[in-house]
Design a protein around this motif. Structure first.
Motif, short mmCIF file in Angstrom:
data_model
loop_
_atom_site.label_atom_id
_atom_site.label_comp_id
_atom_site.label_asym_id
_atom_site.label_seq_id
_atom_site.Cartn_x
_atom_site.Cartn_y
_atom_site.Cartn_z
N ILE A 18 0.95 -1.12 0.12
CA ILE A 18 0.00 0.04 -0.09
C ILE A 18 0.81 1.39 0.14
O ILE A 18 1.77 1.48 0.77
CB ILE A 18 -0.84 -0.09 1.22
N THR A 19 0.47 2.22 -0.91
CA THR A 19 1.14 3.56 -1.02
C THR A 19 0.10 4.61 -0.50
O THR A 19 -1.11 4.11 -0.72
CB THR A 19 1.99 3.75 -2.14
N TRP A 20 0.87 5.75 -0.34
CA TRP A 20 -0.39 6.77 0.01
C TRP A 20 0.05 8.02 -1.00
O TRP A 20 0.92 8.19 -1.33
CB TRP A 20 -0.16 7.05 1.45
N ARG A 21 -1.24 8.81 -0.92
CA ARG A 21 -0.93 10.11 -1.52
C ARG A 21 -2.25 10.92 -0.88
O ARG A 21 -3.06 10.56 -0.62
CB ARG A 21 -0.88 10.21 -2.91
N ARG A 22 -1.66 12.40 -0.65
CA ARG A 22 -2.67 13.18 0.14
C ARG A 22 -3.89 13.49 -0.88
O ARG A 22 -3.54 13.47 -2.07
CB ARG A 22 -2.12 14.53 0.33
N VAL A 23 -5.18 13.58 -0.30
CA VAL A 23 -6.24 13.96 -1.25
C VAL A 23 -6.14 15.46 -1.63
O VAL A 23 -5.78 16.23 -0.98
CB VAL A 23 -7.60 13.73 -0.30
N ARG A 37 -17.13 21.14 1.07
CA ARG A 37 -17.20 21.71 2.26
C ARG A 37 -16.37 20.87 3.25
O ARG A 37 -15.75 21.13 4.29
CB ARG A 37 -18.61 21.89 2.74
N ASP A 38 -16.66 19.42 3.39
CA ASP A 38 -16.12 18.57 4.11
C ASP A 38 -14.51 18.06 3.98
O ASP A 38 -13.92 17.90 4.89
CB ASP A 38 -16.88 17.19 4.09
N PHE A 39 -14.15 18.30 2.58
CA PHE A 39 -12.69 18.03 2.28
C PHE A 39 -11.89 18.92 1.76
O PHE A 39 -10.77 18.93 1.93
CB PHE A 39 -12.71 16.54 1.31
N GLY A 40 -12.30 20.00 1.40
CA GLY A 40 -11.67 21.10 0.89
C GLY A 40 -10.81 21.74 1.89
O GLY A 40 -9.56 22.05 1.49
N PRO A 41 -11.16 22.18 3.16
CA PRO A 41 -10.20 22.73 3.96
C PRO A 41 -9.01 21.80 4.15
O PRO A 41 -7.87 22.37 4.49
CB PRO A 41 -11.05 23.11 5.11
N THR A 42 -9.13 20.63 4.19
CA THR A 42 -8.14 19.79 4.52
C THR A 42 -7.28 19.59 3.49
O THR A 42 -6.03 19.53 3.52
CB THR A 42 -8.76 18.37 5.14
N ALA A 43 -7.84 19.45 2.32
CA ALA A 43 -7.12 19.30 0.67
C ALA A 43 -6.16 20.73 0.78
O ALA A 43 -5.05 20.40 0.30
CB ALA A 43 -7.95 19.15 -0.30
N ARG A 44 -6.51 21.86 1.19
CA ARG A 44 -5.83 23.04 1.04
C ARG A 44 -4.94 23.28 2.23
O ARG A 44 -4.32 24.40 2.50
CB ARG A 44 -6.87 24.21 0.86
N GLY A 45 -4.75 22.46 3.04
CA GLY A 45 -4.06 22.69 4.41
C GLY A 45 -4.67 23.42 5.33
O GLY A 45 -3.91 24.13 6.42
N GLU A 46 -5.80 23.85 5.41
CA GLU A 46 -6.60 24.90 6.36
C GLU A 46 -7.14 24.24 7.47
O GLU A 46 -7.50 24.94 8.47
CB GLU A 46 -7.79 25.56 5.90
N GLU A 47 -7.14 22.80 7.49
CA GLU A 47 -7.66 22.11 8.51
C GLU A 47 -6.43 21.20 9.13
O GLU A 47 -5.59 20.87 8.60
CB GLU A 47 -8.83 21.20 8.06
N PRO A 48 -6.52 20.89 10.67
CA PRO A 48 -5.18 20.08 11.00
C PRO A 48 -5.47 18.73 10.75
O PRO A 48 -4.32 17.89 11.37
CB PRO A 48 -5.41 20.52 12.62
N ALA A 49 -6.45 18.25 10.08
CA ALA A 49 -6.52 16.74 9.86
C ALA A 49 -5.78 16.45 8.52
O ALA A 49 -5.20 17.47 7.97
CB ALA A 49 -8.02 16.37 9.74
N ASP A 72 -6.13 14.06 5.04
CA ASP A 72 -7.06 13.03 4.20
C ASP A 72 -5.97 12.46 3.25
O ASP A 72 -5.13 12.87 2.39
CB ASP A 72 -8.23 13.65 3.28
N TRP A 73 -5.95 11.08 3.24
CA TRP A 73 -5.06 10.24 2.59
C TRP A 73 -5.66 9.06 1.77
O TRP A 73 -6.65 8.37 2.04
CB TRP A 73 -4.14 9.29 3.31
N LEU A 74 -5.42 9.24 0.34
CA LEU A 74 -5.96 8.07 -0.45
C LEU A 74 -4.78 6.93 -0.30
O LEU A 74 -3.64 7.12 -0.37
CB LEU A 74 -5.92 8.45 -1.92
N ALA A 75 -5.46 5.60 -0.09
CA ALA A 75 -4.63 4.53 -0.03
C ALA A 75 -4.72 3.97 -1.36
O ALA A 75 -5.66 3.73 -2.02
CB ALA A 75 -5.52 3.50 1.06
#
Length: 179
Positions: free
Chosen positions: A2-7, A39-51, A53-56
């Motif tokens: 399994i490899t990873w990349r950020r959403v 709304r739910d994933f945009g802030p994380t994808a842009r680095g505005e949220e401290p969580a 999201d990773w695609l496996a």
């Protein structure tokens, strides 16, 4: 392997499709409109949220999603969880899904969870453990966590992700090796 990349925002159509599949929608209960996914994933994808999201990926093909965060970054959720189990400083949390129904039941979930937990220790040298609350009725998730090496440490009431579920949850945990 399994490899990873950020959403990224380019992945939102894929997330919309996955979140709409019945086996995912049952437990994730997300708005699958373009606006809802933004709304739910945009802030994380842009680095505005401290969580995070990773695609496996398996053989370069996305098959699952893992969200990872420091529990301290979300005080309300940490406080609610602390009423059910001990939440030490440095505790991390994850949430996860397998996107396509055809990919479920093959052991990918436990492999994906184990791989993210193993990645967490070097990514977060101060991480003490990974804690995962799961709706009590989600038996497939329990099995995946157990196969990945996590142990059930508590049961208690937490706000459900899906309003059709009651508040009953089970909580799994794995400590940093050597602790």
């Amino acid at each position: 392997m399994i490899t990873w990349r950020r959403v990224t925002e380019d992945d939102f159509p894929l997330l919309r499709r996955w979140l709409a599949h019945p086996h995912v929608a049952r437990w994730w209960n997300h708005d699958t409109t373009p606006e809802g996914v933004e709304r739910d994933f945009g802030p994380t994808a842009r680095g505005e949220e401290p969580a995070e999201d990773w695609l496996a990926l398996l053989d370069g093909r996305p098959f699952g999603l893992v969200q990872r965060c420091r529990l301290a970054a979300y005080p309300a959720e940490r406080e609610a969880l602390a009423k059910v189990t001990s939440v030490p400083d440095g505790a991390m949390g994850i949430d996860y899904l397998i996107g396509e129904a055809a990919e479920t039941g093959r052991g990918l979930g436990s492999r994906m969870i184990r791989a993210m937990v193993e990645r967490t220790w070097p990514d977060y040298p101060d991480a003490t453990c990974v804690i995962v609350p799961v709706a009590a009725g989600n038996h497939a998730s329990w099995r995946a966590l157990e196969k990945a090496g996590l142990a059930r440490v508590a049961e208690g009431d937490l706000e459900p992700d899906n309003p059709i579920d009651g508040p009953a949850h089970v909580v799994y945990r794995i400590d940093r090796p050597g602790r």
